[in-house]
Design a protein around this motif. Structure first.
Motif, PDB file in Angstrom:
ATOM      1  N   ARG A  28       0.960  -1.149   0.084  1.00 56.00           N
ATOM      2  CA  ARG A  28       0.016   0.016  -0.100  1.00 56.00           C
ATOM      3  C   ARG A  28       0.696   1.260  -0.066  1.00 56.00           C
ATOM      4  O   ARG A  28       2.012   1.202   0.498  1.00 56.00           O
ATOM      5  CB  ARG A  28      -0.882   0.156   1.356  1.00 56.00           C
ATOM      6  CG  ARG A  28      -1.590  -1.292   1.358  1.00 56.00           C
ATOM      7  CD  ARG A  28      -2.960  -1.061   2.393  1.00 56.00           C
ATOM      8  NE  ARG A  28      -3.885  -0.295   1.930  1.00 56.00           N
ATOM      9  CZ  ARG A  28      -4.924  -0.852   1.253  1.00 56.00           C
ATOM     10  NH1 ARG A  28      -5.106  -2.218   1.055  1.00 56.00           N
ATOM     11  NH2 ARG A  28      -6.094   0.074   0.925  1.00 56.00           N
ATOM     12  N   VAL A  29       0.316   2.324  -0.352  1.00 59.15           N
ATOM     13  CA  VAL A  29       0.894   3.440  -0.626  1.00 59.15           C
ATOM     14  C   VAL A  29      -0.209   4.699  -0.614  1.00 59.15           C
ATOM     15  O   VAL A  29      -1.017   4.630  -0.969  1.00 59.15           O
ATOM     16  CB  VAL A  29       1.751   3.593  -1.857  1.00 59.15           C
ATOM     17  CG1 VAL A  29       1.001   3.587  -3.221  1.00 59.15           C
ATOM     18  CG2 VAL A  29       2.695   5.117  -1.897  1.00 59.15           C
ATOM     19  N   GLN A  30       0.328   5.819  -0.040  1.00 61.28           N
ATOM     20  CA  GLN A  30      -0.351   6.725   0.307  1.00 61.28           C
ATOM     21  C   GLN A  30       0.095   8.103  -0.724  1.00 61.28           C
ATOM     22  O   GLN A  30       1.241   8.449  -0.546  1.00 61.28           O
ATOM     23  CB  GLN A  30      -0.510   7.501   1.557  1.00 61.28           C
ATOM     24  CG  GLN A  30      -0.821   6.515   2.575  1.00 61.28           C
ATOM     25  CD  GLN A  30      -2.054   5.809   2.435  1.00 61.28           C
ATOM     26  OE1 GLN A  30      -3.377   6.520   2.156  1.00 61.28           O
ATOM     27  NE2 GLN A  30      -2.177   4.626   2.353  1.00 61.28           N
ATOM     28  N   LEU A  31      -0.817   8.558  -1.655  1.00 58.01           N
ATOM     29  CA  LEU A  31      -0.548   9.535  -2.484  1.00 58.01           C
ATOM     30  C   LEU A  31      -1.281  11.024  -2.152  1.00 58.01           C
ATOM     31  O   LEU A  31      -2.515  11.202  -2.163  1.00 58.01           O
ATOM     32  CB  LEU A  31      -0.954   9.028  -3.981  1.00 58.01           C
ATOM     33  CG  LEU A  31      -0.443   7.847  -4.485  1.00 58.01           C
ATOM     34  CD1 LEU A  31      -1.105   7.450  -5.790  1.00 58.01           C
ATOM     35  CD2 LEU A  31       1.080   7.782  -4.417  1.00 58.01           C
ATOM     36  N   LEU A  32      -0.336  11.797  -1.861  1.00 57.48           N
ATOM     37  CA  LEU A  32      -1.016  13.083  -1.443  1.00 57.48           C
ATOM     38  C   LEU A  32      -0.493  14.108  -2.579  1.00 57.48           C
ATOM     39  O   LEU A  32       0.619  13.973  -2.788  1.00 57.48           O
ATOM     40  CB  LEU A  32      -0.018  13.604   0.062  1.00 57.48           C
ATOM     41  CG  LEU A  32      -0.714  13.185   1.254  1.00 57.48           C
ATOM     42  CD1 LEU A  32      -0.776  11.547   1.098  1.00 57.48           C
ATOM     43  CD2 LEU A  32       0.118  13.721   2.471  1.00 57.48           C
ATOM     44  N   ALA A  33      -1.588  14.923  -3.095  1.00 62.70           N
ATOM     45  CA  ALA A  33      -1.176  15.918  -4.059  1.00 62.70           C
ATOM     46  C   ALA A  33      -2.383  16.829  -4.102  1.00 62.70           C
ATOM     47  O   ALA A  33      -3.365  16.756  -3.403  1.00 62.70           O
ATOM     48  CB  ALA A  33      -1.780  15.095  -5.568  1.00 62.70           C
ATOM     49  N   SER A  34      -1.823  18.174  -4.593  1.00 64.43           N
ATOM     50  CA  SER A  34      -2.654  19.353  -4.702  1.00 64.43           C
ATOM     51  C   SER A  34      -2.766  19.788  -6.068  1.00 64.43           C
ATOM     52  O   SER A  34      -1.959  19.429  -6.859  1.00 64.43           O
ATOM     53  CB  SER A  34      -2.081  20.284  -3.767  1.00 64.43           C
ATOM     54  OG  SER A  34      -0.843  20.705  -4.419  1.00 64.43           O
ATOM     55  N   GLY A  35      -3.746  20.649  -6.363  1.00 69.00           N
ATOM     56  CA  GLY A  35      -4.023  21.497  -7.508  1.00 69.00           C
ATOM     57  C   GLY A  35      -4.080  20.242  -8.728  1.00 69.00           C
ATOM     58  O   GLY A  35      -4.547  19.416  -8.724  1.00 69.00           O
ATOM     59  N   VAL A  36      -3.633  20.694  -9.873  1.00 72.68           N
ATOM     60  CA  VAL A  36      -3.223  19.895 -10.980  1.00 72.68           C
ATOM     61  C   VAL A  36      -2.585  18.649 -10.653  1.00 72.68           C
ATOM     62  O   VAL A  36      -3.041  17.629 -11.465  1.00 72.68           O
ATOM     63  CB  VAL A  36      -2.582  20.771 -12.202  1.00 72.68           C
ATOM     64  CG1 VAL A  36      -3.540  21.615 -12.745  1.00 72.68           C
ATOM     65  CG2 VAL A  36      -1.283  21.051 -11.990  1.00 72.68           C
ATOM     66  N   GLY A  37      -1.975  18.511  -9.620  1.00 72.18           N
ATOM     67  CA  GLY A  37      -1.191  17.217  -9.233  1.00 72.18           C
ATOM     68  C   GLY A  37      -2.232  16.054  -8.864  1.00 72.18           C
ATOM     69  O   GLY A  37      -1.764  14.800  -8.950  1.00 72.18           O
ATOM     70  N   VAL A  38      -3.461  16.358  -8.476  1.00 76.46           N
ATOM     71  CA  VAL A  38      -4.451  15.365  -8.021  1.00 76.46           C
ATOM     72  C   VAL A  38      -4.799  14.666  -9.345  1.00 76.46           C
ATOM     73  O   VAL A  38      -4.709  13.259  -9.018  1.00 76.46           O
ATOM     74  CB  VAL A  38      -5.576  16.088  -7.643  1.00 76.46           C
ATOM     75  CG1 VAL A  38      -6.891  15.046  -7.456  1.00 76.46           C
ATOM     76  CG2 VAL A  38      -5.418  16.739  -6.193  1.00 76.46           C
TER      77      VAL A  38
END
Length: 222
Positions: free
Chosen positions: A132-142
């Motif tokens: 498992r991995v947690q992907l944290l993104a904001s803005g266009v990165g989502v």
């Protein structure tokens, strides 16, 4: 005198040659949008002013909730301890993206505090216990994180949860407040930073991505 051979490396890279007349260099820069995309440091500068509340929303419904909260705080009835003399600073983009409808049961409180679980990994039907991995993104990165979630599942059998980080800076400030509370009041129960509380039930390494400088994602380490 600059010959064509000397200009060629700059042409190949799409750069104006420094030997060109000043006006021509400016014109070439404008056709390539100039320094518009060198603005990734602005959110970092915002961290230096405690009155600036910066958000990096991904979707229109996130912007709507942030704007509503800003109007409430600055012009409506604020909550106890809130200072109405603040600046809401939003980073928005001109990336052509389809805007989804607001999800049912949206965690509005998490959205305003800095992050919420946008899309959990769907492991139904899997025959193995996945990494498992947690992907944290904001803005266009989502959008990139959501694409990565699908790729990891299809090609590697990895279960990735996607988090929309609406404000790295708010997460950082919450973490610093928790540290300060623990320092000033060691006899009291230690507060857990919001980002840590959110991720506590979601195992795996954490990868953070944004359209700004790499250091912006590191501000949320708390």
């Amino acid at each position: 005198m600059i010959d064509d051979a000397a200009r060629q490396p700059f042409r190949d890279r799409g750069l104006p040659h420094p030997g060109l007349p000043h006006q021509q260099r400016i014109a070439l820069g404008r056709t390539r949008e100039g320094l518009q995309h060198a603005d990734g440091h602005s959110p970092l500068l915002a961290t230096t002013n405690p009155a600036v509340i910066h958000y990096d929303p991904a979707y229109a419904y996130e912007i709507a909730h942030i704007m509503k909260d800003g109007l409430r705080r600055m012009y409506g009835e604020g909550r106890p301890g809130e200072d109405p003399n603040v600046i809401y600073y939003l980073t928005v983009y001109n990336e052509p993206q389809v805007q989804p409808a607001e999800p049912e049961g949206l965690d509005v409180d998490g959205l305003l505090r800095g992050m919420y679980l946008l899309r959990a990994a769907d492991t139904s039907g899997w025959q193995h216990e996945p990494a498992r991995v947690q992907l944290l993104a904001s803005g266009v990165g989502v959008a990139w994180a959501r694409e990565a979630q699908e790729l990891l599942a299809a090609d590697f059998g990895v279960a990735a949860d996607v988090w929309s980080v609406t404000s790295w800076i708010q997460l950082r400030r919450d973490g610093l407040e928790c540290d300060m509370q623990a320092f000033l009041h060691p006899d009291q129960e230690r507060r857990i930073p919001y980002v840590a509380a959110q991720l506590s039930a979601h195992p795996g390494p954490v990868l953070a991505v944004s359209y700004s400088r790499r250091a912006l994602g590191q501000t949320g380490d708390g």
